[in-house]
Design a protein around this motif. Structure first.
Motif, mmCIF file in Angstrom:
data_model
loop_
_atom_site.group_PDB
_atom_site.id
_atom_site.type_symbol
_atom_site.label_atom_id
_atom_site.label_comp_id
_atom_site.label_asym_id
_atom_site.label_seq_id
_atom_site.Cartn_x
_atom_site.Cartn_y
_atom_site.Cartn_z
ATOM 1 N N ASP A 146 6.860 30.887 -1.079
ATOM 2 C CA ASP A 146 5.679 30.150 -1.538
ATOM 3 C C ASP A 146 5.916 29.488 -2.911
ATOM 4 O O ASP A 146 4.963 29.191 -3.630
ATOM 5 N N ALA A 147 7.181 29.267 -3.264
ATOM 6 C CA ALA A 147 7.475 28.613 -4.547
ATOM 7 C C ALA A 147 6.830 27.226 -4.560
ATOM 8 O O ALA A 147 7.033 26.437 -3.631
ATOM 9 N N PRO A 148 6.051 26.904 -5.608
ATOM 10 C CA PRO A 148 5.391 25.585 -5.647
ATOM 11 C C PRO A 148 6.392 24.430 -5.623
ATOM 12 O O PRO A 148 6.055 23.330 -5.193
ATOM 13 N N ALA A 149 7.620 24.684 -6.083
ATOM 14 C CA ALA A 149 8.615 23.609 -6.079
ATOM 15 C C ALA A 149 8.891 23.129 -4.650
ATOM 16 O O ALA A 149 9.281 21.976 -4.435
ATOM 17 N N ARG A 150 8.693 24.016 -3.665
ATOM 18 C CA ARG A 150 8.870 23.573 -2.273
ATOM 19 C C ARG A 150 7.824 22.525 -1.904
ATOM 20 O O ARG A 150 8.120 21.551 -1.199
ATOM 21 N N ASP A 151 6.599 22.722 -2.383
ATOM 22 C CA ASP A 151 5.538 21.740 -2.101
ATOM 23 C C ASP A 151 5.819 20.415 -2.820
ATOM 24 O O ASP A 151 5.572 19.337 -2.288
ATOM 25 N N LEU A 152 6.313 20.553 -4.041
ATOM 26 C CA LEU A 152 6.648 19.367 -4.837
ATOM 27 C C LEU A 152 7.700 18.528 -4.106
ATOM 28 O O LEU A 152 7.586 17.304 -3.987
ATOM 29 N N LEU A 153 8.710 19.203 -3.584
ATOM 30 C CA LEU A 153 9.787 18.517 -2.877
ATOM 31 C C LEU A 153 9.263 17.913 -1.573
ATOM 32 O O LEU A 153 9.613 16.777 -1.224
ATOM 33 N N ALA A 154 8.398 18.639 -0.889
ATOM 34 C CA ALA A 154 7.834 18.129 0.365
ATOM 35 C C ALA A 154 7.045 16.844 0.108
ATOM 36 O O ALA A 154 7.136 15.878 0.884
ATOM 37 N N ALA A 155 6.272 16.821 -0.977
ATOM 38 C CA ALA A 155 5.495 15.612 -1.304
ATOM 39 C C ALA A 155 6.427 14.424 -1.538
ATOM 40 O O ALA A 155 6.151 13.307 -1.093
ATOM 41 N N ALA A 156 7.541 14.675 -2.214
ATOM 42 C CA ALA A 156 8.504 13.587 -2.452
ATOM 43 C C ALA A 156 9.115 13.122 -1.134
ATOM 44 O O ALA A 156 9.307 11.924 -0.915
ATOM 45 N N PHE A 157 9.405 14.072 -0.242
ATOM 46 C CA PHE A 157 9.957 13.712 1.086
ATOM 47 C C PHE A 157 8.993 12.788 1.835
ATOM 48 O O PHE A 157 9.405 11.803 2.440
ATOM 49 N N VAL A 158 7.703 13.142 1.809
ATOM 50 C CA VAL A 158 6.706 12.320 2.514
ATOM 51 C C VAL A 158 6.729 10.894 1.959
ATOM 52 O O VAL A 158 6.769 9.920 2.717
ATOM 53 N N SER A 159 6.737 10.772 0.646
ATOM 54 C CA SER A 159 6.748 9.432 0.030
ATOM 55 C C SER A 159 8.005 8.665 0.405
ATOM 56 O O SER A 159 7.945 7.482 0.740
ATOM 57 N N LEU A 160 9.150 9.336 0.332
ATOM 58 C CA LEU A 160 10.407 8.656 0.649
ATOM 59 C C LEU A 160 10.374 8.138 2.079
ATOM 60 O O LEU A 160 10.762 6.999 2.354
ATOM 61 N N ARG A 161 9.873 8.955 3.000
ATOM 62 C CA ARG A 161 9.842 8.531 4.404
ATOM 63 C C ARG A 161 8.894 7.376 4.615
ATOM 64 O O ARG A 161 9.201 6.430 5.343
ATOM 65 N N PRO A 190 15.807 7.353 3.779
ATOM 66 C CA PRO A 190 16.220 8.520 4.559
ATOM 67 C C PRO A 190 16.162 9.791 3.701
ATOM 68 O O PRO A 190 16.403 9.735 2.499
ATOM 69 N N VAL A 191 15.821 10.887 4.341
ATOM 70 C CA VAL A 191 15.821 12.170 3.646
ATOM 71 C C VAL A 191 16.753 13.098 4.424
ATOM 72 O O VAL A 191 16.357 13.739 5.387
ATOM 73 N N LEU A 198 0.836 -1.214 0.000
ATOM 74 C CA LEU A 198 0.000 0.000 0.000
ATOM 75 C C LEU A 198 0.865 1.257 0.000
ATOM 76 O O LEU A 198 0.533 2.246 -0.650
ATOM 77 N N ARG A 199 1.972 1.219 0.720
ATOM 78 C CA ARG A 199 2.859 2.391 0.740
ATOM 79 C C ARG A 199 3.457 2.642 -0.638
ATOM 80 O O ARG A 199 3.583 3.778 -1.076
ATOM 81 N N LEU A 200 3.812 1.551 -1.297
ATOM 82 C CA LEU A 200 4.366 1.688 -2.647
ATOM 83 C C LEU A 200 3.313 2.248 -3.611
ATOM 84 O O LEU A 200 3.572 3.175 -4.379
ATOM 85 N N ILE A 201 2.103 1.682 -3.534
ATOM 86 C CA ILE A 201 1.021 2.167 -4.416
ATOM 87 C C ILE A 201 0.771 3.655 -4.168
ATOM 88 O O ILE A 201 0.635 4.444 -5.101
#
Lengths: 206, 206
Positions: free
Chosen positions: B121-136, B141-142, A47-50
């Motif tokens: 408020d650069a949208p790229a910051r939000d984009l990077l944050a979303a990737a951080f959440v997924s990686l974690r 590690p982030v 689920l995390r991967l999805i």
């Protein structure tokens, strides 16, 4: 664990989990009674991967089904990188115009010149060809010299990503390869935008 | 030139050109009779830019309208990089969950640590944050050490892009900045995917 716990721990609603099971993204739990199924850590991991592929890669369910089938089919890291890339697209048919066909030949020549091993039908070749067409229409040169900084950056990052995949742990390795392909692509894009803003600020608004 | 010639030279149908005029992306031609307007090289140049943003950046008309307004409003290269990035998104509201908020704070700390000048408020910051959440969530590690290869690749490429913008030719410079932001982002993404496939092939299918 029961589906309610799986929901709590994955952060996905029970409806979403059931949807993924119906769509063939997640194996059903083992039935322990007529109305209850039991789920394990593999379900949570899946689920995390999805979620990562959905949220970050913005991949449709059909694309994730293909990737998940490749994982379940025992594909190694190498095949999975290819499967993830095909899922990322572009999946549109290549346009028939002569500019595009010329650009696509240039991409193939570039990949050959770099000595890169990439499938002849890799969608990334079409993506690059589309960018070449736009650059040319806008009067920007598309030469290896001009592209060199991008080639170097891409190669450095890819080398790092694949080097850290744990080849000795097949299951982990496949997931790592997928994540590198999808999530780290977003990391690179976001950092590229932030770095552009910084470089532009330093040069034009000192 | 007449609209039919503009159509031939831009590769866009007359209907599409009229649609862009109605949508405010392209100035109307100068009327030379009740049924005929005259178009100049600036119209052709603008159409090429719109096509590149539409095709490659996959930007909706509303986003292109914003960018074009910034160009016409005399924005310099620095403002335009920002305008293009806001158009590229993400434009969805940030999710309210605590993981995301923590990741967003980490992004801000990272940008500060790097000393990069990027809008709060650069949208790229939000984009990077979303990737951080997924990686974690996936157990990756982030940390700055982990991200270093991406930071270096992004900074190298951005430095090159902004250095070659011709600051002495304001109009050309703005277009160059836009193209760097949108089209070269696709070049980097495509090369990254091809380089991954090559690195994976060399390591896992020698």
């Amino acid at each position: 664990m029961q589906i309610s716990e799986l929901s709590d721990r994955s952060g996905l609603t029970v409806q979403t989990i059931k949807f993924y099971i119906r769509q063939g993204l997640l194996p059903a739990g083992s039935a322990v009674s007529a109305t209850r199924s039991e789920y394990g850590p593999a379900h949570l991991e899946r689920l995390r991967l999805i979620s990562a592929l959905r949220e970050v890669g913005d991949l449709p369910v059909a694309a994730i089904r293909e990737i998940v089938a490749a994982v379940d089919g025992g594909s190694g890291p190498h095949d999975l990188v290819g499967a993830a890339q095909r899922a990322l697209g572009p999946d549109a048919a290549a346009p028939a115009d002569p500019d595009w066909r010329a650009a696509r030949r240039d991409v193939d020549a570039l990949v050959r010149e770099l000595g890169w091993r990439a499938a002849a039908d890799a969608p990334a070749r079409d993506l690059l060809a589309a960018a070449f067409v736009s650059l040319r229409r806008l009067g920007f040169p598309v030469t290896l010299a001009e592209l060199r900084p991008y080639v170097r950056a891409a190669a450095d990052v890819a080398e790092h990503e694949i080097a850290r995949v744990d080849g000795a742990a097949p299951r982990t390795a496949t997931v790592q390869s997928l994540v590198a392909t999808v999530v780290y692509e977003q990391v690179l894009t976001a950092l590229h935008r932030l770095a552009q803003e910084d470089a532009a600020a330093r040069r034009f608004a000192p």
